[in-house]
Design a protein around this motif. Structure first.
Motif, PDB file in Angstrom:
ATOM      1  N   GLY A 106      56.200  58.047  51.674  1.00 52.79           N
ATOM      2  CA  GLY A 106      55.096  57.714  50.780  1.00 52.79           C
ATOM      3  C   GLY A 106      53.756  57.833  51.482  1.00 52.79           C
ATOM      4  N   ARG A 107      52.706  57.783  50.692  1.00 53.82           N
ATOM      5  CA  ARG A 107      51.352  57.852  51.226  1.00 53.82           C
ATOM      6  C   ARG A 107      51.012  56.522  51.890  1.00 53.82           C
ATOM      7  N   LEU A 108      50.602  56.584  53.134  1.00 58.66           N
ATOM      8  CA  LEU A 108      50.225  55.384  53.871  1.00 58.66           C
ATOM      9  C   LEU A 108      48.707  55.231  53.810  1.00 58.66           C
ATOM     10  N   THR A 109      48.252  54.399  52.905  1.00 57.19           N
ATOM     11  CA  THR A 109      46.830  54.090  52.808  1.00 57.19           C
ATOM     12  C   THR A 109      46.672  52.578  52.860  1.00 57.19           C
ATOM     13  N   LEU A 110      45.459  52.128  53.136  1.00 63.03           N
ATOM     14  CA  LEU A 110      45.210  50.686  53.181  1.00 63.03           C
ATOM     15  C   LEU A 110      45.517  50.037  51.841  1.00 63.03           C
ATOM     16  N   ARG A 111      45.029  50.628  50.779  1.00 64.37           N
ATOM     17  CA  ARG A 111      45.218  50.016  49.453  1.00 64.37           C
ATOM     18  C   ARG A 111      46.692  50.004  49.033  1.00 64.37           C
ATOM     19  N   ALA A 112      47.403  51.112  49.245  1.00 66.25           N
ATOM     20  CA  ALA A 112      48.822  51.171  48.872  1.00 66.25           C
ATOM     21  C   ALA A 112      49.631  50.171  49.693  1.00 66.25           C
ATOM     22  N   THR A 113      49.312  50.060  50.968  1.00 59.51           N
ATOM     23  CA  THR A 113      50.015  49.114  51.833  1.00 59.51           C
ATOM     24  C   THR A 113      49.731  47.682  51.409  1.00 59.51           C
ATOM     25  N   ALA A 114      48.478  47.396  51.109  1.00 61.72           N
ATOM     26  CA  ALA A 114      48.105  46.040  50.680  1.00 61.72           C
ATOM     27  C   ALA A 114      48.846  45.656  49.404  1.00 61.72           C
ATOM     28  N   GLU A 115      48.891  46.591  48.465  1.00 55.85           N
ATOM     29  CA  GLU A 115      49.545  46.318  47.187  1.00 55.85           C
ATOM     30  C   GLU A 115      51.030  46.037  47.373  1.00 55.85           C
ATOM     31  N   ARG A 116      51.700  46.869  48.157  1.00 58.43           N
ATOM     32  CA  ARG A 116      53.149  46.688  48.355  1.00 58.43           C
ATOM     33  C   ARG A 116      53.476  45.488  49.231  1.00 58.43           C
ATOM     34  N   ALA A 117      52.582  45.157  50.162  1.00 61.44           N
ATOM     35  CA  ALA A 117      52.837  44.024  51.064  1.00 61.44           C
ATOM     36  C   ALA A 117      52.462  42.694  50.428  1.00 61.44           C
ATOM     37  N   GLY A 118      51.765  42.754  49.314  1.00 62.63           N
ATOM     38  CA  GLY A 118      51.355  41.515  48.651  1.00 62.63           C
ATOM     39  C   GLY A 118      50.216  40.819  49.369  1.00 62.63           C
ATOM     40  N   VAL A 119      49.386  41.588  50.047  1.00 65.11           N
ATOM     41  CA  VAL A 119      48.206  41.031  50.722  1.00 65.11           C
ATOM     42  C   VAL A 119      46.979  41.698  50.109  1.00 65.11           C
ATOM     43  N   SER A 120      45.843  41.108  50.357  1.00 61.12           N
ATOM     44  CA  SER A 120      44.621  41.693  49.810  1.00 61.12           C
ATOM     45  C   SER A 120      44.155  42.852  50.688  1.00 61.12           C
ATOM     46  N   ALA A 121      43.465  43.782  50.055  1.00 65.03           N
ATOM     47  CA  ALA A 121      42.882  44.894  50.804  1.00 65.03           C
ATOM     48  C   ALA A 121      41.859  44.344  51.790  1.00 65.03           C
ATOM     49  N   THR A 122      41.202  43.265  51.418  1.00 62.64           N
ATOM     50  CA  THR A 122      40.222  42.640  52.300  1.00 62.64           C
ATOM     51  C   THR A 122      40.884  42.194  53.593  1.00 62.64           C
ATOM     52  N   PHE A 123      42.103  41.621  53.490  1.00 60.02           N
ATOM     53  CA  PHE A 123      42.829  41.196  54.684  1.00 60.02           C
ATOM     54  C   PHE A 123      43.044  42.389  55.625  1.00 60.02           C
ATOM     55  N   LEU A 124      43.450  43.535  55.060  1.00 60.25           N
ATOM     56  CA  LEU A 124      43.696  44.707  55.895  1.00 60.25           C
ATOM     57  C   LEU A 124      42.412  45.258  56.496  1.00 60.25           C
ATOM     58  N   TYR A 125      41.321  45.159  55.744  1.00 58.26           N
ATOM     59  CA  TYR A 125      40.044  45.652  56.271  1.00 58.26           C
ATOM     60  C   TYR A 125      39.476  44.729  57.341  1.00 58.26           C
ATOM     61  N   GLU A 126      39.613  43.423  57.130  1.00 58.72           N
ATOM     62  CA  GLU A 126      38.973  42.458  58.030  1.00 58.72           C
ATOM     63  C   GLU A 126      39.830  42.090  59.237  1.00 58.72           C
ATOM     64  N   ASN A 127      41.145  42.105  59.097  1.00 54.95           N
ATOM     65  CA  ASN A 127      42.017  41.751  60.209  1.00 54.95           C
ATOM     66  C   ASN A 127      42.224  42.983  61.091  1.00 54.95           C
ATOM     67  N   HIS A 128      41.746  42.867  62.327  1.00 51.45           N
ATOM     68  CA  HIS A 128      41.775  44.013  63.237  1.00 51.45           C
ATOM     69  C   HIS A 128      43.201  44.523  63.462  1.00 51.45           C
ATOM     70  N   ASP A 129      44.151  43.625  63.700  1.00 53.25           N
ATOM     71  CA  ASP A 129      45.533  44.036  63.966  1.00 53.25           C
ATOM     72  C   ASP A 129      46.152  44.742  62.754  1.00 53.25           C
ATOM     73  N   ALA A 130      45.918  44.206  61.573  1.00 56.62           N
ATOM     74  CA  ALA A 130      46.463  44.805  60.351  1.00 56.62           C
ATOM     75  C   ALA A 130      45.848  46.180  60.106  1.00 56.62           C
ATOM     76  N   ARG A 131      44.544  46.264  60.241  1.00 54.14           N
ATOM     77  CA  ARG A 131      43.842  47.533  60.032  1.00 54.14           C
ATOM     78  C   ARG A 131      44.345  48.593  61.026  1.00 54.14           C
ATOM     79  N   THR A 132      44.526  48.183  62.291  1.00 54.13           N
ATOM     80  CA  THR A 132      45.009  49.102  63.321  1.00 54.13           C
ATOM     81  C   THR A 132      46.422  49.585  62.996  1.00 54.13           C
TER      82      THR A 132
END
Length: 139
Positions: free
Chosen positions: A27-53
Motif C-alpha cells: 500500500g501507499r505509505l503516507t502520513l495521512r494513510a498511516t495515521a488513519e489506519r493506526a487510529g492516531v491523528s495526523a498531527t501526532f505524526l507531524y509533531e512527534n519526531h519519532d513517529a514522523r521519522t
C-alpha cells in the motif's frame, strides 16, 4: 507524565504495526494513510519526531522499492522488444539471402504469399478465367 509517555509509546507501536501491514499489502505509505489506519491523528505524526521519522523512512523505502520494480519491469519489456527486433532483422536477412540466391530470371517468380490469392480474386470479380460465367461465355 508516565501515562502520557505510555500513551505515546502505544501510538508509536500502532504506527509501526500499520507500517508493516502497508508494506505487506504494498500500500501507499503516507502520513495521512498511516495515521488513519493506526487510529492516531495526523498531527501526532507531524509533531512527534519519532513517529514522523518512522513514516518518512518507510515511505522513502517503499518509493525506492516501487521505483526499482518499475525500472526492472521496463528493462524486461525493452529486452523483449529488442529481442523481437533482432529476430525480425535476422529473418529479413535470411529471406533476402534466399531470394538473391536464385538466378535473376527466377527472382521474378518469387512473389508475395498473397499475390496468387489477389490475382485469383481479381479474375473472379472481373469475369476472368476463374469465373463460372466465363466458361459459359466461351462456349
Amino acid at each position: 507524565m508516565a501515562a502520557r509517555r505510555e500513551q505515546t509509546k502505544n501510538k508509536l507501536d500502532q504506527v509501526e504495526k500499520v507500517i508493516g501491514q502497508l508494506r505487506r499489502e504494498h500500500g501507499r505509505l503516507t502520513l495521512r494513510a498511516t495515521a488513519e489506519r493506526a487510529g492516531v491523528s495526523a498531527t501526532f505524526l507531524y509533531e512527534n519526531h519519532d513517529a514522523r521519522t518512522l513514516v518518512q523512512q518507510a515511505a522513502a523505502n517503499s518509493k525506492r522499492q516501487r521505483d526499482q520494480a518499475a525500472t526492472e519491469a521496463r528493462k524486461r519489456i525493452e529486452a523483449s522488444w529488442r529481442e523481437r527486433a533482432l529476430n525480425a532483422e535476422a529473418e529479413l536477412t535470411r529471406t533476402q539471402k534466399e531470394v538473391f540466391s536464385h538466378p535473376p530470371d527466377r527472382r521474378r517468380r518469387v512473389k508475395h504469399p498473397l499475390s496468387a490469392y489477389k490475382h485469383m480474386h481479381m479474375h473472379m470479380h472481373a469475369g476472368g478465367a476463374l469465373s463460372p460465367y466465363r466458361s459459359l461465355q466461351m462456349s
